[in-house]
Design a protein around this motif. Sequence first.
Motif, mmCIF file in Angstrom:
data_model
loop_
_atom_site.group_PDB
_atom_site.id
_atom_site.type_symbol
_atom_site.label_atom_id
_atom_site.label_comp_id
_atom_site.label_asym_id
_atom_site.label_seq_id
_atom_site.Cartn_x
_atom_site.Cartn_y
_atom_site.Cartn_z
ATOM 1 N N LEU B 418 0.817 -1.208 0.000
ATOM 2 C CA LEU B 418 0.000 0.000 0.000
ATOM 3 C C LEU B 418 0.854 1.263 0.000
ATOM 4 O O LEU B 418 0.569 2.216 -0.736
ATOM 5 C CB LEU B 418 -0.934 0.012 1.219
ATOM 6 N N ALA B 422 0.914 4.280 -2.556
ATOM 7 C CA ALA B 422 0.610 5.650 -2.125
ATOM 8 C C ALA B 422 1.721 6.608 -2.549
ATOM 9 O O ALA B 422 1.450 7.709 -3.052
ATOM 10 C CB ALA B 422 0.424 5.689 -0.608
ATOM 11 N N ALA B 425 1.478 7.416 -6.113
ATOM 12 C CA ALA B 425 0.304 8.184 -6.536
ATOM 13 C C ALA B 425 0.282 9.605 -5.988
ATOM 14 O O ALA B 425 -0.268 10.508 -6.631
ATOM 15 C CB ALA B 425 -0.975 7.465 -6.071
ATOM 16 N N TRP B 444 -4.694 9.157 1.327
ATOM 17 C CA TRP B 444 -4.681 8.117 0.295
ATOM 18 C C TRP B 444 -5.271 6.819 0.860
ATOM 19 O O TRP B 444 -6.061 6.135 0.194
ATOM 20 C CB TRP B 444 -3.248 7.890 -0.219
ATOM 21 N N ASN B 447 -9.052 7.129 1.094
ATOM 22 C CA ASN B 447 -9.744 7.052 -0.196
ATOM 23 C C ASN B 447 -9.640 5.681 -0.858
ATOM 24 O O ASN B 447 -10.529 5.282 -1.605
ATOM 25 C CB ASN B 447 -9.181 8.108 -1.160
ATOM 26 N N ASN B 448 -8.554 4.993 -0.606
ATOM 27 C CA ASN B 448 -8.309 3.754 -1.341
ATOM 28 C C ASN B 448 -8.520 2.485 -0.526
ATOM 29 O O ASN B 448 -8.630 1.406 -1.104
ATOM 30 C CB ASN B 448 -6.880 3.773 -1.908
ATOM 31 N N VAL B 449 -8.578 2.625 0.791
ATOM 32 C CA VAL B 449 -8.772 1.445 1.641
ATOM 33 C C VAL B 449 -9.945 1.652 2.611
ATOM 34 O O VAL B 449 -10.938 0.943 2.559
ATOM 35 C CB VAL B 449 -7.485 1.104 2.442
ATOM 36 N N THR B 461 -9.042 -6.332 -1.429
ATOM 37 C CA THR B 461 -8.996 -4.959 -0.916
ATOM 38 C C THR B 461 -7.642 -4.326 -1.241
ATOM 39 O O THR B 461 -7.558 -3.178 -1.692
ATOM 40 C CB THR B 461 -9.240 -4.958 0.607
ATOM 41 N N HIS B 464 -7.266 -3.972 -5.115
ATOM 42 C CA HIS B 464 -8.038 -2.838 -5.629
ATOM 43 C C HIS B 464 -7.319 -1.524 -5.364
ATOM 44 O O HIS B 464 -7.317 -0.620 -6.214
ATOM 45 C CB HIS B 464 -9.427 -2.815 -4.985
ATOM 46 N N ALA B 465 -6.693 -1.426 -4.218
ATOM 47 C CA ALA B 465 -6.028 -0.174 -3.856
ATOM 48 C C ALA B 465 -4.716 0.006 -4.607
ATOM 49 O O ALA B 465 -4.350 1.129 -4.968
ATOM 50 C CB ALA B 465 -5.783 -0.136 -2.345
ATOM 51 N N THR B 466 -4.007 -1.099 -4.837
ATOM 52 C CA THR B 466 -2.648 -0.989 -5.396
ATOM 53 C C THR B 466 -2.593 -1.322 -6.875
ATOM 54 O O THR B 466 -1.613 -0.986 -7.546
ATOM 55 C CB THR B 466 -1.687 -1.955 -4.674
#
Lengths: 488, 488
Positions: B418, B422, B425, B444, B447-449, B461, B464-466
Amino acid sequence: MPAYDDLMAFQRTTEALAQVAGRTGWDQETFMPKGAAPQRAEEMAALEEVLHARRTDPRLGDWLEEAHALDAVADANIREIRRNYERNRKVPARLAAELARVTSLAQGHWAAARASEDAAAFRPVLAEVIRLRREEGAALADGADPYDALMQDYEPGGNAAEMAAMFDAMRPRLVALRERALDSEPAPTISGTFPAAAQIALAAEIAGRFGYDFQRGRLDLAVHPFSSGSGIDVRITTRVDEADPFNCLYSTIHEVGHASYEQNVDPVHLLTPIGQGASMGVHESQSRSYENQMGRSEAFCGWLYGRMRDTFGDLGIGSERDFYRAVNAVRSGHIRTEADELHYNLHIMLRFDLERALIHGTLEVDDLEAAWNERFAHDFGVPVDRPSNGFMQDVHWSIGLMGYFPTYSLGNLYAGCLMQAARAAVPGIDDALAAGDPSPATGWMRNNVHQFGALRRPADTIAHATGAAPSAGPLLDYLEAKFGDLYP
Amino acid sequence: MPAYDDLMAFQRTTEALAQVAGRTGWDQETFMPKGAAPQRAEEMAALEEVLHARRTDPRLGDWLEEAHALDAVADANIREIRRNYERNRKVPARLAAELARVTSLAQGHWAAARASEDAAAFRPVLAEVIRLRREEGAALADGADPYDALMQDYEPGGNAAEMAAMFDAMRPRLVALRERALDSEPAPTISGTFPAAAQIALAAEIAGRFGYDFQRGRLDLAVHPFSSGSGIDVRITTRVDEADPFNCLYSTIHEVGHASYEQNVDPVHLLTPIGQGASMGVHESQSRSYENQMGRSEAFCGWLYGRMRDTFGDLGIGSERDFYRAVNAVRSGHIRTEADELHYNLHIMLRFDLERALIHGTLEVDDLEAAWNERFAHDFGVPVDRPSNGFMQDVHWSIGLMGYFPTYSLGNLYAGCLMQAARAAVPGIDDALAAGDPSPATGWMRNNVHQFGALRRPADTIAHATGAAPSAGPLLDYLEAKFGDLYP
């Protein structure tokens, strides 16, 4: 007796869940984050749903039919379970859950509105609570008086007619005492600096002296002081006003009276229906005995005078006698919880009449503030200056406690009976109090009241302890002797 | 979709009761009076009995059969309810209640025995917990591996073989890093005076900087720091060692990682199965990201160095770089929760192997201390001097958490993935951390986790985030870069 055993095993789980619900309420008043209120309302409603389902479980009806009591303890347990079962079967689950949710939220609204003197914000909240309690009262009453029906939750066997008769007996003698006191030279007042931390430390010390067991309890701060829990986790709260240390100290002694009753029930009754106080009236007899008859006695005030001077320095008062007069000053104040022993029951009479009218539908919430203010000005001779000094001062109505207030006066009455009996039975109560030791008096309460929990019905609990049916005489005799001496 | 609506209404009450049970556990660790433990055990058992009955209610089976998901949220809710339903149906109510009662009491016994280094007092308590968890694991496994079955409570989809493979991948690179660090010049240590109140105040400030919302939570003291609750009442605890402020501060940041995950789930999921973290592994990815990758970064350490000197005065350290080295000192300590990032996973590997053996019955509790001490001496090169530095240091086993420890290492692995994403990004993560502002990184994560809760399965999970399946590579690359720089 398998039916009785099954009944009690089931009930024990219910009692444990009720303790959890009580402690969840305690948390809400002490440590809950402000933003958590909406979730908490759902949690309380969920607990109430589970408790209601258990308390109306049809198996209870079967077990109650089959169970036969072999001794007084079983008889009392069955009596209490049956009473609650029959009561709760009358309240629809939907209404029980709604009451739990609404009163959980209303309490927060009350606290916020009270802090900002916002009567308009509180009115619709209270109106919703009243609407639900009217509905519940009607469901419980089966055509009889809904207020009497609601009272059973707090004082089983009590009814408004008896309460009204009690108040009629009290009022003239109280009013006469009050008038003599208000016509006399005012009592002195203490002055000084009373830091919050020192007040709390002294309150904790005094709680211990009155027998509160911190191994099975704790003392925290809350808006409205209360005692919570039964068995071996009985918590109390107090509040601190840096201008008025008596508020903190006597609130604490009051709650210690409640908490000691719960802590001292015979442990064999833990998590059973009789493992707790017999009623709110008997409970209040303990808090009032502790707070007033012991805590505000001339003997204990003598000790407290020295102890407070050690803690806070000069109090602006030159003698134990003047300190005793300051502690028992009679004044027409707005706040019930700060009222002296003469005005206290007048506060209750006001609430008793208004809440009966609210439940009977002869008074609506929109007219409550005006009704309160008019009655208060009449009874107390001073106008109400703001809602927090008037109809919004108490938490009770916001959480649906209609029918509860009169048990405070009943408790005063019981306290009169019990302390009269204790003084007759135990020598040296005042000598010990003068040394800061309430244990002869609290020990008598423990042996004659506390240990039995709800084994006997409320009035029988008092009669068993005193040897006589409860009556207002001993309280009024005590008040006339005390305040006749203070205001000669 | 009436079946789905009925299912969710029922589930919402269950979730609310689970929150109450969680907070009752929180109370037990923070404010419960010592003498209340026996009653609390009955209360926890009662809650567990109710929750178990709800989670195995046959109506769930009917609703699950009829309900059809119209969107991803409904699909995830049904998935989670089904998973738990099928799991809980396998555990007899008697066993579930007994586990609740025994682990509730065992926690108190553990704390007392740990404080007095009394391994003999703890052994029978732990043996009883292990016996019950073996029985539960067998019931859940249906003939498969009971340890894998127990793991599902913490990491749905996880299994011991994958964990073992993960550890095999980690071990050589960690051991190499560790050996280089231990062969190097030791890191400096801080010195000074660190009063408890100042530590707690600074911990609270830092919690706020990392995004913890005190309106929906609170920070208290406990023996073992933890985060408790979901939704809008998420509480954290920390502990204070006046000789070691990092213990308090980094425990707090760690728990803020957990708590932020819960606080930041989209409020539409409140009191639903997906209104909480996806797994313990994903949870730990947050606490570890917050504690290590943000909190122990060179950038944040630079800010913290100044802030701690403001608070505590001289730290006996002359530069931000030396402070950063002190914060990340690599040492062979006994205590997992105080371990550096290199040793941490070695602590987990030890527990993973021992607890698998306990559940599989190839190790008995009587032999646990010896097994622990032997393994620890081998892996860490130092002997265990006392039980609180050895097998009695963690609360986990006393409360039945077998299969939980490996999720800590999985969390480290996820955290590596993660934070790599992050940093790719979001520009300026380190610049902000150097100013005491973790919000670009925590934003981050939010919003992403966080916001998705348990919408997706744990590994999904992270993916999807990474944008990639989780693997150990990013964590090991991060550790080699960081500790290669610190111990060149």
